[in-house]
Design a protein around this motif. Structure first.
Motif, PDB file in Angstrom:
ATOM      1  N   ARG A  21      11.926 -10.171  -1.876  1.00  0.00           N
ATOM      2  CA  ARG A  21      11.135  -9.959  -1.074  1.00  0.00           C
ATOM      3  C   ARG A  21       9.913  -8.843  -0.600  1.00  0.00           C
ATOM      4  NH1 ARG A  21      15.577 -13.074   2.012  1.00  0.00           N
ATOM      5  NH2 ARG A  21      15.215 -15.112   1.219  1.00  0.00           N
ATOM      6  N   VAL A  22      11.035  -7.826  -0.840  1.00  0.00           N
ATOM      7  CA  VAL A  22      10.674  -6.066  -0.482  1.00  0.00           C
ATOM      8  C   VAL A  22       9.386  -5.888  -1.847  1.00  0.00           C
ATOM      9  CG1 VAL A  22      11.042  -3.932  -0.560  1.00  0.00           C
ATOM     10  CG2 VAL A  22      12.550  -5.363   1.340  1.00  0.00           C
ATOM     11  N   LEU A  23      10.077  -6.275  -2.617  1.00  0.00           N
ATOM     12  CA  LEU A  23       9.234  -6.157  -4.014  1.00  0.00           C
ATOM     13  C   LEU A  23       7.611  -7.052  -3.878  1.00  0.00           C
ATOM     14  CD1 LEU A  23       8.479  -4.569  -6.588  1.00  0.00           C
ATOM     15  CD2 LEU A  23       9.902  -5.799  -7.810  1.00  0.00           C
ATOM     16  N   ALA A  24       8.287  -8.070  -3.235  1.00  0.00           N
ATOM     17  CA  ALA A  24       6.565  -8.926  -3.553  1.00  0.00           C
ATOM     18  C   ALA A  24       6.009  -8.650  -2.733  1.00  0.00           C
ATOM     19  CB  ALA A  24       7.443 -10.604  -3.261  1.00  0.00           C
ATOM     20  N   VAL A  25       5.725  -8.588  -1.386  1.00  0.00           N
ATOM     21  CA  VAL A  25       5.356  -7.416  -0.615  1.00  0.00           C
ATOM     22  C   VAL A  25       4.615  -6.213  -0.988  1.00  0.00           C
ATOM     23  CG1 VAL A  25       5.243  -6.732   1.963  1.00  0.00           C
ATOM     24  CG2 VAL A  25       6.338  -8.548   1.655  1.00  0.00           C
ATOM     25  N   LEU A  26       5.650  -5.205  -1.640  1.00  0.00           N
ATOM     26  CA  LEU A  26       4.616  -4.341  -1.864  1.00  0.00           C
ATOM     27  C   LEU A  26       3.484  -4.378  -3.379  1.00  0.00           C
ATOM     28  CD1 LEU A  26       7.958  -1.760  -2.477  1.00  0.00           C
ATOM     29  CD2 LEU A  26       5.700  -2.123  -0.589  1.00  0.00           C
ATOM     30  N   VAL A  27       3.835  -5.234  -4.364  1.00  0.00           N
ATOM     31  CA  VAL A  27       3.097  -5.565  -5.055  1.00  0.00           C
ATOM     32  C   VAL A  27       2.356  -6.481  -4.441  1.00  0.00           C
ATOM     33  CG1 VAL A  27       4.755  -5.312  -6.793  1.00  0.00           C
ATOM     34  CG2 VAL A  27       4.372  -7.598  -5.708  1.00  0.00           C
ATOM     35  N   GLU A  28       2.162  -7.126  -3.376  1.00  0.00           N
ATOM     36  CA  GLU A  28       1.173  -7.256  -2.675  1.00  0.00           C
ATOM     37  C   GLU A  28      -0.043  -6.378  -2.141  1.00  0.00           C
ATOM     38  OE1 GLU A  28       2.686 -10.113   0.196  1.00  0.00           O
ATOM     39  OE2 GLU A  28       3.351 -11.808  -1.224  1.00  0.00           O
ATOM     40  N   HIS A  29       0.568  -5.956  -1.619  1.00  0.00           N
ATOM     41  CA  HIS A  29      -0.398  -5.112  -1.257  1.00  0.00           C
ATOM     42  C   HIS A  29      -0.326  -3.300  -2.442  1.00  0.00           C
ATOM     43  CE1 HIS A  29      -0.319  -7.266   1.899  1.00  0.00           C
ATOM     44  NE2 HIS A  29       0.586  -7.460   2.238  1.00  0.00           N
ATOM     45  N   ALA A  30      -0.522  -3.571  -3.071  1.00  0.00           N
ATOM     46  CA  ALA A  30      -0.657  -2.237  -4.538  1.00  0.00           C
ATOM     47  C   ALA A  30      -1.795  -1.555  -3.739  1.00  0.00           C
ATOM     48  CB  ALA A  30      -0.808  -2.929  -5.597  1.00  0.00           C
ATOM     49  N   GLY A  31      -1.226  -0.380  -3.701  1.00  0.00           N
ATOM     50  CA  GLY A  31      -2.140   1.172  -3.627  1.00  0.00           C
ATOM     51  C   GLY A  31      -2.104   1.232  -1.864  1.00  0.00           C
ATOM     52  N   GLU A  32      -1.480   0.955  -1.254  1.00  0.00           N
ATOM     53  CA  GLU A  32      -1.449   0.313   0.057  1.00  0.00           C
ATOM     54  C   GLU A  32      -0.174   0.971   0.587  1.00  0.00           C
ATOM     55  OE1 GLU A  32      -3.175  -3.287   2.143  1.00  0.00           O
ATOM     56  OE2 GLU A  32      -4.264  -3.029   0.886  1.00  0.00           O
ATOM     57  N   VAL A  33      -0.680   1.697   1.813  1.00  0.00           N
ATOM     58  CA  VAL A  33       1.020   1.839   2.590  1.00  0.00           C
ATOM     59  C   VAL A  33       1.536   0.552   3.517  1.00  0.00           C
ATOM     60  CG1 VAL A  33       2.259   3.848   4.416  1.00  0.00           C
ATOM     61  CG2 VAL A  33       0.739   3.978   3.148  1.00  0.00           C
ATOM     62  N   VAL A  34       2.305   0.493   3.325  1.00  0.00           N
ATOM     63  CA  VAL A  34       3.491  -0.922   3.696  1.00  0.00           C
ATOM     64  C   VAL A  34       4.757  -0.617   5.054  1.00  0.00           C
ATOM     65  CG1 VAL A  34       4.155  -2.980   3.742  1.00  0.00           C
ATOM     66  CG2 VAL A  34       3.088  -2.401   2.077  1.00  0.00           C
ATOM     67  N   THR A  35       3.936  -0.111   6.221  1.00  0.00           N
ATOM     68  CA  THR A  35       5.087   0.369   6.836  1.00  0.00           C
ATOM     69  C   THR A  35       6.451  -0.536   7.053  1.00  0.00           C
ATOM     70  OG1 THR A  35       4.496  -0.853   8.887  1.00  0.00           O
ATOM     71  CG2 THR A  35       3.332   0.871   7.902  1.00  0.00           C
ATOM     72  N   ARG A  36       7.465   0.210   8.146  1.00  0.00           N
ATOM     73  CA  ARG A  36       9.196   0.298   7.863  1.00  0.00           C
ATOM     74  C   ARG A  36       8.538  -1.286   8.729  1.00  0.00           C
ATOM     75  NH1 ARG A  36      13.003   3.239   5.710  1.00  0.00           N
ATOM     76  NH2 ARG A  36      14.414   2.740   6.799  1.00  0.00           N
ATOM     77  N   ALA A  37       7.969  -1.020   9.776  1.00  0.00           N
ATOM     78  CA  ALA A  37       8.022  -2.343  10.456  1.00  0.00           C
ATOM     79  C   ALA A  37       7.477  -3.636   9.739  1.00  0.00           C
ATOM     80  CB  ALA A  37       6.885  -1.151  11.738  1.00  0.00           C
ATOM     81  N   GLU A  38       6.128  -2.996   8.761  1.00  0.00           N
ATOM     82  CA  GLU A  38       5.810  -4.372   7.988  1.00  0.00           C
ATOM     83  C   GLU A  38       6.882  -5.488   7.457  1.00  0.00           C
ATOM     84  OE1 GLU A  38       0.509  -3.444   8.091  1.00  0.00           O
ATOM     85  OE2 GLU A  38       2.132  -2.331   6.835  1.00  0.00           O
ATOM     86  N   LEU A  39       7.772  -4.684   6.512  1.00  0.00           N
ATOM     87  CA  LEU A  39       8.761  -4.564   5.711  1.00  0.00           C
ATOM     88  C   LEU A  39       9.648  -5.796   6.706  1.00  0.00           C
ATOM     89  CD1 LEU A  39       8.996  -1.830   3.045  1.00  0.00           C
ATOM     90  CD2 LEU A  39       8.088  -4.374   2.538  1.00  0.00           C
ATOM     91  N   GLN A  40      10.278  -5.019   7.217  1.00  0.00           N
ATOM     92  CA  GLN A  40      10.905  -5.814   8.969  1.00  0.00           C
ATOM     93  C   GLN A  40      10.235  -7.055   9.055  1.00  0.00           C
ATOM     94  OE1 GLN A  40      12.171  -3.541  11.924  1.00  0.00           O
ATOM     95  NE2 GLN A  40      13.766  -4.529  11.839  1.00  0.00           N
ATOM     96  N   GLN A  41       9.417  -7.430   9.264  1.00  0.00           N
ATOM     97  CA  GLN A  41       8.656  -8.233   9.921  1.00  0.00           C
ATOM     98  C   GLN A  41       8.585  -9.379   9.255  1.00  0.00           C
ATOM     99  OE1 GLN A  41       5.140  -8.125  12.050  1.00  0.00           O
ATOM    100  NE2 GLN A  41       4.780  -9.699  12.743  1.00  0.00           N
ATOM    101  N   ARG A  42       8.228  -8.980   7.573  1.00  0.00           N
ATOM    102  CA  ARG A  42       7.630  -9.742   6.667  1.00  0.00           C
ATOM    103  C   ARG A  42       9.203 -10.382   6.100  1.00  0.00           C
ATOM    104  NH1 ARG A  42       3.312  -9.937   3.373  1.00  0.00           N
ATOM    105  NH2 ARG A  42       3.615 -10.928   2.277  1.00  0.00           N
ATOM    106  N   VAL A  43       9.889  -9.784   5.541  1.00  0.00           N
ATOM    107  CA  VAL A  43      11.304  -9.932   5.391  1.00  0.00           C
ATOM    108  C   VAL A  43      12.407 -10.200   5.926  1.00  0.00           C
ATOM    109  CG1 VAL A  43      12.982  -9.064   3.814  1.00  0.00           C
ATOM    110  CG2 VAL A  43      10.491  -8.559   3.475  1.00  0.00           C
ATOM    111  N   TRP A  44      12.895  -9.281   7.377  1.00  0.00           N
ATOM    112  CA  TRP A  44      13.972  -9.792   8.344  1.00  0.00           C
ATOM    113  C   TRP A  44      13.807 -10.958   8.857  1.00  0.00           C
ATOM    114  CZ3 TRP A  44      13.985  -6.174   5.071  1.00  0.00           C
ATOM    115  CH2 TRP A  44      14.981  -5.093   4.036  1.00  0.00           C
ATOM    116  N   SER A  45      14.077 -11.484   9.174  1.00  0.00           N
ATOM    117  CA  SER A  45      13.922 -13.438  10.284  1.00  0.00           C
ATOM    118  C   SER A  45      14.214 -12.382  11.067  1.00  0.00           C
ATOM    119  CB  SER A  45      14.267 -14.384  10.142  1.00  0.00           C
ATOM    120  OG  SER A  45      16.196 -14.332  10.351  1.00  0.00           O
TER     121      SER A  45
END
Length: 303
Positions: A31-55
């Motif tokens: 799931r983390v890799l999916a979020v990162l590649v969806e936003h390739a070239g962009e900074v994905v913050t730790r807070a955004e990853l927490q919201q997207r991946v951890w319920s």
């Protein structure tokens, strides 16, 4: 489906493909890799990853969990934190996927691009070969690859003592605890392997947060085996089952035994023994954690 360099990533299946072979990532690293590649070239913050991946209703040590996921992704891609080709770390901010996506990337001939080999756990699950005699010197060598994972394993995702359901709902999940695996070999180097197996088991069970509430970081779980009381653990943590593990050396053979025990009457519901050859020691974290998760799914979750 995402394509970058010589890889294909199926985000729905959580699979990386290269040179005709497939590696399946664990659910949260996928799931983390999916979020990162969806936003390739962009900074994905730790807070955004927490919201997207951890319920929101999952109480975990987020920093450990995210660092573990990044380590697993880098291992699968053969990437490096110091010289990244895929995932760039931005300290105190987040991560950025830096490889071009799709046809713009530098493609290699898949037939000539074998999977990278790095000093970390392979994602494939090998069959357990018959045990071989392991001298202390060879045993240390067998553990060397696992030791390389400790930096990531020490940050593995673990649930905190309080695991709660959303307000206004009844938590119907199976509640269980993972007791730190006991190193009974008398070989100090195996302490690291025992901790790695414990953390991997907690991380694997925590990935099924919708059905399982797992506790792996409570003080009562760290009581020495001689003073361990499973009934007290069940009462203190309000869990109905515990997972135990032992590392032993029998006549030069490394043996790992895992148990699923009901706390109420301390009866064994399941146990499995692993007797790996030295070449298979590096894969044990995945193999053991998957076996435990499978046993829990079959015996406590109805399949």
């Amino acid at each position: 489906m995402f394509r970058f360099a010589s890889f294909e990533f199926d985000e729905r299946a959580g699979e990386l493909r290269r040179a005709g072979t497939t590696r399946r990532l664990e659910p949260q690293p996928a799931r983390v890799l999916a979020v990162l590649v969806e936003h390739a070239g962009e900074v994905v913050t730790r807070a955004e990853l927490q919201q997207r991946v951890w319920s929101g209703d999952t109480f975990v040590d987020f920093d450990r969990g995210l660092n573990y996921c990044i380590a697993q992704i880098r291992e699968a891609l053969g990437d490096s934190a110091s010289e990244p080709r895929f995932i760039e770390t931005l300290p105190r901010r987040g991560y950025r996927f830096i490889a071009p996506i799709g046809g713009d990337g530098v493609r290699t001939d898949a037939s000539e691009a074998p999977w990278p080999r790095v000093d970390a756990s392979d994602q494939t699950v090998p069959a357990v070969a018959p045990a071989q005699n392991i001298s202390p010197g060879v045993a240390f060598s067998a553990v060397a690859v696992v030791v390389a994972l400790i930096a990531g394993a020490s940050m593995l995702m673990m649930r905190r003592d309080a695991v709660k359901a959303p307000r206004g709902t009844i938590d119907t999940r199976v509640r269980l605890a993972v007791v730190p695996f006991d190193n009974e070999t008398g070989i100090a180097e195996y302490d690291r392997l025992a901790q790695t197996l414990t953390d991997a088991t907690v991380a694997r069970l925590a990935a099924d947060a919708g059905r399982v509430a797992v506790i792996g970081n409570a003080a009562v779980l760290r009581v020495p085996r001689s003073n361990r009381d499973l009934v007290s653990i069940g009462s203190a943590l309000n869990v109905g089952h515990v997972v135990l593990g032992q590392l032993q050396q029998i006549d030069g053979h490394l043996r790992i035994t895992t148990h699923l025990i009901r706390t109420g009457d301390q009866s064994h519901l399941w146990a499995q023994r692993f007797e790996p050859s030295p070449s298979e020691t590096e894969h044990l974290d995945r193999e053991v954690s998957e076996a435990v998760a499978g046993a829990i799914a079959k015996r406590l979750l109805g399949g």
